[in-house]
Design a protein around this motif. Sequence first.
Motif, PDB file in Angstrom:
ATOM      1  N   VAL A   4      38.951  25.915  34.295  1.00 21.86           N
ATOM      2  CA  VAL A   4      41.001  25.352  35.222  1.00 21.86           C
ATOM      3  C   VAL A   4      41.562  26.578  35.189  1.00 21.86           C
ATOM      4  O   VAL A   4      42.159  26.515  36.471  1.00 21.86           O
ATOM      5  N   ALA A   5      41.399  27.442  34.544  1.00 21.80           N
ATOM      6  CA  ALA A   5      42.653  29.035  34.793  1.00 21.80           C
ATOM      7  C   ALA A   5      42.000  29.196  36.254  1.00 21.80           C
ATOM      8  O   ALA A   5      42.222  29.518  36.987  1.00 21.80           O
ATOM      9  N   TRP A   6      40.596  29.480  36.802  1.00 24.37           N
ATOM     10  CA  TRP A   6      40.367  29.591  37.913  1.00 24.37           C
ATOM     11  C   TRP A   6      40.616  28.310  38.989  1.00 24.37           C
ATOM     12  O   TRP A   6      40.702  29.166  40.429  1.00 24.37           O
ATOM     13  N   ALA A   7      40.690  27.396  38.718  1.00 18.31           N
ATOM     14  CA  ALA A   7      41.012  26.856  39.950  1.00 18.31           C
ATOM     15  C   ALA A   7      42.520  27.002  40.461  1.00 18.31           C
ATOM     16  O   ALA A   7      43.085  26.961  41.486  1.00 18.31           O
ATOM     17  N   GLU A   8      43.173  27.264  39.049  1.00 17.21           N
ATOM     18  CA  GLU A   8      44.759  27.017  39.270  1.00 17.21           C
ATOM     19  C   GLU A   8      44.833  29.358  40.318  1.00 17.21           C
ATOM     20  O   GLU A   8      45.633  29.288  40.591  1.00 17.21           O
ATOM     21  N   ARG A   9      43.637  30.071  39.720  1.00 18.30           N
ATOM     22  CA  ARG A   9      44.128  30.470  40.818  1.00 18.30           C
ATOM     23  C   ARG A   9      43.638  30.879  41.532  1.00 18.30           C
ATOM     24  O   ARG A   9      44.342  31.557  42.922  1.00 18.30           O
ATOM     25  N   VAL A  10      42.831  30.433  42.335  1.00 17.23           N
ATOM     26  CA  VAL A  10      42.215  29.608  43.411  1.00 17.23           C
ATOM     27  C   VAL A  10      43.102  29.559  44.415  1.00 17.23           C
ATOM     28  O   VAL A  10      43.381  29.822  45.451  1.00 17.23           O
ATOM     29  N   GLY A  11      43.775  28.576  43.677  1.00 15.06           N
ATOM     30  CA  GLY A  11      44.971  27.329  44.564  1.00 15.06           C
ATOM     31  C   GLY A  11      46.208  27.437  44.687  1.00 15.06           C
ATOM     32  O   GLY A  11      46.852  27.863  45.428  1.00 15.06           O
ATOM     33  N   LYS A  12      46.457  28.975  43.921  1.00 17.33           N
ATOM     34  CA  LYS A  12      47.877  30.084  45.178  1.00 17.33           C
ATOM     35  C   LYS A  12      47.468  30.948  45.531  1.00 17.33           C
ATOM     36  O   LYS A  12      47.492  31.333  45.897  1.00 17.33           O
TER      37      LYS A  12
ATOM     38  N   THR B 288      44.761  30.435  48.034  1.00 17.29           N
ATOM     39  CA  THR B 288      44.133  29.308  49.355  1.00 17.29           C
ATOM     40  C   THR B 288      44.120  28.063  49.041  1.00 17.29           C
ATOM     41  O   THR B 288      44.492  27.834  47.622  1.00 17.29           O
ATOM     42  N   ARG B 289      43.751  27.273  49.789  1.00 16.83           N
ATOM     43  CA  ARG B 289      44.044  25.585  49.497  1.00 16.83           C
ATOM     44  C   ARG B 289      42.763  25.542  48.815  1.00 16.83           C
ATOM     45  O   ARG B 289      41.193  26.191  49.366  1.00 16.83           O
ATOM     46  N   LEU B 290      42.712  24.223  48.001  1.00 20.46           N
ATOM     47  CA  LEU B 290      41.483  24.486  47.588  1.00 20.46           C
ATOM     48  C   LEU B 290      41.322  22.643  47.273  1.00 20.46           C
ATOM     49  O   LEU B 290      42.274  22.094  47.363  1.00 20.46           O
ATOM     50  N   ALA B 291      40.058  22.036  47.462  1.00 19.75           N
ATOM     51  CA  ALA B 291      40.216  20.916  47.078  1.00 19.75           C
ATOM     52  C   ALA B 291      39.389  20.553  46.050  1.00 19.75           C
ATOM     53  O   ALA B 291      37.877  21.399  46.277  1.00 19.75           O
ATOM     54  N   ASN B 292      39.472  19.677  45.434  1.00 14.46           N
ATOM     55  CA  ASN B 292      40.577  18.689  44.689  1.00 14.46           C
ATOM     56  C   ASN B 292      41.567  20.040  44.587  1.00 14.46           C
ATOM     57  O   ASN B 292      41.188  20.925  43.799  1.00 14.46           O
ATOM     58  N   PRO B 293      42.937  19.744  44.219  1.00 20.36           N
ATOM     59  CA  PRO B 293      43.600  20.666  44.084  1.00 20.36           C
ATOM     60  C   PRO B 293      43.500  21.118  42.369  1.00 20.36           C
ATOM     61  O   PRO B 293      43.435  20.110  41.827  1.00 20.36           O
ATOM     62  N   ALA B 294      44.056  22.348  41.721  1.00 18.64           N
ATOM     63  CA  ALA B 294      43.861  23.065  40.698  1.00 18.64           C
ATOM     64  C   ALA B 294      44.696  21.646  39.660  1.00 18.64           C
ATOM     65  O   ALA B 294      44.326  21.942  38.479  1.00 18.64           O
ATOM     66  N   GLY B 295      45.454  21.238  40.871  1.00 21.95           N
ATOM     67  CA  GLY B 295      46.601  19.894  38.860  1.00 21.95           C
ATOM     68  C   GLY B 295      44.962  18.705  39.279  1.00 21.95           C
ATOM     69  O   GLY B 295      45.269  18.140  37.785  1.00 21.95           O
ATOM     70  N   VAL B 296      44.589  18.756  40.199  1.00 19.69           N
ATOM     71  CA  VAL B 296      43.980  17.111  39.585  1.00 19.69           C
ATOM     72  C   VAL B 296      42.496  17.765  38.482  1.00 19.69           C
ATOM     73  O   VAL B 296      42.184  16.864  37.982  1.00 19.69           O
ATOM     74  N   VAL B 297      42.028  18.735  39.265  1.00 20.93           N
ATOM     75  CA  VAL B 297      41.107  19.367  38.240  1.00 20.93           C
ATOM     76  C   VAL B 297      41.513  19.177  36.838  1.00 20.93           C
ATOM     77  O   VAL B 297      40.673  19.482  36.274  1.00 20.93           O
ATOM     78  N   ARG B 298      42.713  19.812  36.922  1.00 19.35           N
ATOM     79  CA  ARG B 298      43.408  20.613  35.863  1.00 19.35           C
ATOM     80  C   ARG B 298      43.256  18.757  34.548  1.00 19.35           C
ATOM     81  O   ARG B 298      42.726  18.189  33.212  1.00 19.35           O
ATOM     82  N   TRP B 299      43.893  17.567  35.346  1.00 21.00           N
ATOM     83  CA  TRP B 299      44.054  16.524  34.773  1.00 21.00           C
ATOM     84  C   TRP B 299      42.518  15.124  34.489  1.00 21.00           C
ATOM     85  O   TRP B 299      42.411  14.973  33.575  1.00 21.00           O
TER      86      TRP B 299
END
Length: 293
Positions: A69-77, A79-90
């Motif tokens: 989840v921390a990785w997804a949040e870094r990547v989402g900041k 560039t564009r991440l699919a699915n978004p980090a908020g969705v990943v966390r949830w």
Amino acid sequence: MPRIALATYDPGTEPSKDRDLPVLLRALAAAGADAVAHAWDDPEVEWGGHDLVVIRSTWDYSWRTDEFVAWAERVGKATRLANPAGVVRWNTDKRYLGDLAAAGVPVVPTRYLAPGDPAGAADLPADRDFVVKPVFGAGARFAARYTPDEHGTAVRHLARMHDEGLTAMVQPYVAGIDVSGERALQFFGGKLLHASRKRAVLTPGTAYDADKVAHPDLARWTPTPAELAVAESALAAVPEAPELLYARVDLVDGEDGRPRVMELELVEPNLFLFLHPGSAEAVAAAIVSAARR
């Protein structure tokens, strides 16, 4: 030419452990994209150098959820991440089923037992088979099916998860899965892509820490109107729903014969392109379109 990265957990093995990965890379190249696959935890990758990062087969994340989840949040900041980090966390925490239920989506009834909560035989169904599994898990990891006379084994299972800091889920075993199987409705770019059906993964007597076949007897499926309606209601209840690029909704039939959500896969669902080869072009087109936005 859009630059697209597919995040996986094993990009170099031949043949790939993700059967869809080489198919998707070829389809993206044919669609005019510069597409590559990278291990999500490779510290050398410059994720911000891509127009879009698509999470694909990061199938080891459930052992390292916080890190992922921390990785997804870094990547989402970056560039564009699919699915978004908020969705990943949830979606990495299966307590999202409670959110779906609160929104009126029919789901498999679920009780949660966190470390420190009492977890004895009194917390387990006495009149029916039931399932115990962790809120962070994939591929039936740490999941098992029990009969009412196996409470002792189930309590030890709960204790093992709690010792590892895992919150447990207890669900009634949905007997309809033994008749009609589990159906997976795959959405991409906001539209139904295809659907499949498999038989039950959790067979009686299989230990929670045993290896399991994640998709037994997988076959194509044509979803019913009722299945489509439940799947669409589940997707509408997702936080950041308009930002979803892909989704898989896993359904089973409840005691009333109506479909219920078993799981909502928004992080790294298998696309089953090997079962639906005609879908690769549509998936690639949706990814390229998202990268160009």
